[in-house]
Design an enzyme around this catalytic site. Structure first.
Site, short mmCIF file in Angstrom:
data_model
loop_
_atom_site.label_atom_id
_atom_site.label_comp_id
_atom_site.label_asym_id
_atom_site.label_seq_id
_atom_site.Cartn_x
_atom_site.Cartn_y
_atom_site.Cartn_z
CB SER A 1 -0.86 0.43 1.17
OG SER A 1 -1.85 1.13 1.59
CE1 TYR B 1 -3.97 -2.11 4.95
CE2 TYR B 1 -3.59 -0.69 4.88
CZ TYR B 1 -4.01 -1.05 4.41
OH TYR B 1 -4.08 -1.40 2.87
#
Ligand code: NAP
Length: 254
Positions: free
Chosen positions: A146, A159
């Site tokens: 990501s 995360y």
């Protein structure tokens, strides 16, 4: 009726985790459209069945398997069912992730820390341990990291840290699996899927996310699929250990 668009994956077999919707589904579809046989999976049988139907209706060669990536038996099943059906594995795209909390790092419960590590990082390693004995020269692995790996965002700091770990895992496994198997990653920017519903639910938040990019738009699952397919294909045969950032020009340095 077949709607195939290319041949890069003709004769190849690909496993995509967490692939019944969103980015994983688009990757599975793209690999299938380019001639691959695709094994799709997610936690819920109903979602698997629906996604298989959608891909079969496009004339693609696909089978579906229930695989919750943190379940050891499910990981064994997806590898074994792929081998039973197609006899080999050429591509693995590890796409599953969880983001169970919006708490600041210092207030994140231990159980949440464990879940983030287990699904976003550990399950990827364990799936590859299961698959590795069956991978041959020329096989290719793609992780879905990501943009948050480079710039952890408030409300998803931990995360982001697990996605940073995938950058390291990409380098480590590229080294460990060389020279026969390539390992790369895609780092998506903001893509309006269920996972990123917080962006799309609120028009003002969406607009801010769009304007932060140089290209002034959110990414699409198809943008991510194109990058994953490139890295998985022989077009990327001299690329390993790299992460391709597909984020519309968002800042991307650690
Ligand atoms: P999504 O549209 O919400 O799709 C998630 C998929 O994962 C579904 O098919 C879901 O099906 C499956 N799934 C969820 N938990 C699973 C588990 N434990 N084991 C197996 N399958 C599971 O999500 P997405 O946005 O495409 O996200 C895919 C990947 O892209 C993730 O790694 C995410 O971190 C990354 N990413 C997304 C964005 C974004 O803006 N969307 C940005 C950067 C990175 P079931 O419910 O049936 O399990």
């Amino acid at each position: 009726m077949s709607t195939k668009i290319g041949r890069r994956f003709e004769g190849k077999v690909a496993i995509v985790t967490a692939s019944t919707q969103g980015i994983g589904f688009a990757i599975a579809e793209r690999l299938g459209l380019e001639g691959g046989s695709v094994v799709i999976s997610s936690r819920k049988q109903k979602n698997v069945d629906e996604a298989v139907d959608k891909l079969k209706n496009k004339g693609l060669e696909v089978v579906g398997v229930v695989c919750h990536v943190s379940n050891a038996q499910h990981r064994k099943d997806i590898i074994q069912k792929t081998l039973d059906k197609y006899g080999k594995i050429d591509v693995i795209v590890s796409n599953a992730a969880a983001n169970p909390s919006v708490d600041p790092v210092l207030l994140t419960q231990e159980s949440v820390l464990d879940k983030l590590w287990e699904i976003n990082v550990k399950a990827t390693v364990l799936l590859l341990q299961e698959a590795a004995p069956h991978l041959q020269k020329g096989s290719s692995i793609v992780f879905i990291s990501s943009i948050a790996a480079y710039h952890p965002q408030p409300a998803m700091f931990m995360y982001g840290v697990t996605k940073t770990a995938l950058l390291g895992l990409t380098k480590a496994l590229a080294t460990e699996m060389a020279p026969d198997i390539r390992v790369n990653a895609v780092a998506p920017g903001s893509v309006p899927t269920n996972f990123a519903a917080f962006i799309t639910k609120d028009e003002a938040v969406r607009k801010i996310a769009e304007e932060r990019t140089l290209l002034r738009r959110l990414g699409t699952p198809e943008d991510m699929a194109a990058a994953a397919a490139f890295l998985a294909s022989d077009d990327a045969s001299y690329i390993t250990g790299e992460t391709l950032i597909v984020a519309g020009g968002l800042p991307s340095r650690l």
